[in-house]
Write a protein that holds these residues in place. Structure first.
Motif, PDB file in Angstrom:
ATOM      1  N   SER A   1      76.499  78.208  10.473  1.00  0.00           N
ATOM      2  CA  SER A   1      77.576  77.559  11.228  1.00  0.00           C
ATOM      3  C   SER A   1      78.321  78.550  12.119  1.00  0.00           C
ATOM      4  O   SER A   1      78.749  78.196  13.217  1.00  0.00           O
ATOM      5  N   SER A   2      78.464  79.804  11.677  1.00  0.00           N
ATOM      6  CA  SER A   2      79.141  80.798  12.515  1.00  0.00           C
ATOM      7  C   SER A   2      78.300  81.118  13.757  1.00  0.00           C
ATOM      8  O   SER A   2      78.838  81.292  14.855  1.00  0.00           O
ATOM      9  N   LEU A   3      76.984  81.176  13.588  1.00  0.00           N
ATOM     10  CA  LEU A   3      76.101  81.442  14.732  1.00  0.00           C
ATOM     11  C   LEU A   3      76.139  80.289  15.732  1.00  0.00           C
ATOM     12  O   LEU A   3      76.230  80.496  16.945  1.00  0.00           O
ATOM     13  N   ILE A   4      76.078  79.064  15.217  1.00  0.00           N
ATOM     14  CA  ILE A   4      76.036  77.884  16.083  1.00  0.00           C
ATOM     15  C   ILE A   4      77.386  77.677  16.766  1.00  0.00           C
ATOM     16  O   ILE A   4      77.443  77.217  17.907  1.00  0.00           O
ATOM     17  N   LYS A   5      78.470  78.044  16.083  1.00  0.00           N
ATOM     18  CA  LYS A   5      79.806  77.940  16.693  1.00  0.00           C
ATOM     19  C   LYS A   5      79.889  78.834  17.930  1.00  0.00           C
ATOM     20  O   LYS A   5      80.365  78.412  18.989  1.00  0.00           O
ATOM     21  N   LYS A   6      79.379  80.054  17.811  1.00  0.00           N
ATOM     22  CA  LYS A   6      79.366  80.963  18.963  1.00  0.00           C
ATOM     23  C   LYS A   6      78.507  80.414  20.092  1.00  0.00           C
ATOM     24  O   LYS A   6      78.849  80.538  21.273  1.00  0.00           O
ATOM     25  N   LEU A   7      77.379  79.798  19.725  1.00  0.00           N
ATOM     26  CA  LEU A   7      76.481  79.235  20.732  1.00  0.00           C
ATOM     27  C   LEU A   7      77.149  78.106  21.507  1.00  0.00           C
ATOM     28  O   LEU A   7      77.027  78.029  22.732  1.00  0.00           O
TER      29      LEU A   7
END
Length: 129
Positions: free
Chosen positions: A62-68
């Motif tokens: 979720s942290s990776l996708i939030k940045k994306l």
């Protein structure tokens, strides 16, 4: 084989290109299955709702996708001149990346393989009409 001059072929290929704002993360150290759990939660939601969901999602992806999503929203504002309030997650998917193979020693001289999977995550936004 395509017909025409190289510049014509390139012009045709660029005309077919998707104009929607997007962001891609390659070689993310998370498996496709684990990333898809998070992507399914935000698909079709507007950007503010998707970011709120990801803020309180305990999964690592979720942290990776939030940045994306934040990056794709910035691309939409700066490159395409879109309004951030009208944006929603049109497409999001994870493709399989290369797998790192590691060895874990076991009893009696045996070796077990550990596969550290990676993925390529893509987020495409669009503007609500």
């Amino acid at each position: 084989m395509a017909k025409g001059h190289r510049s014509q072929i390139k012009r045709e290929r660029n005309a077919q290109k998707d104009a929607r704002p997007s962001a891609k993360l390659s070689y993310a150290r998370v498996s496709v299955q684990k990333a898809c759990f998070v992507l399914d939660a935000v698909r079709g939601k507007d950007v503010q709702t998707a970011l709120a969901i990801l803020e309180y999602n305990p999964r690592y992806a979720s942290s990776l996708i939030k940045k994306l999503i934040e990056s794709a929203a910035a691309n939409a504002e700066n490159n395409n001149g879109m309004n951030r309030d009208n944006l929603y997650v049109a497409e999001c998917f994870a493709n399989k990346g290369p797998t790192m193979k590691r060895i874990h020693p076991r009893a009696q001289g045996r070796a077990y393989r550990i596969e550290k999977r990676t993925s390529h995550i893509t987020v495409v936004l669009d503007e609500r009409k």
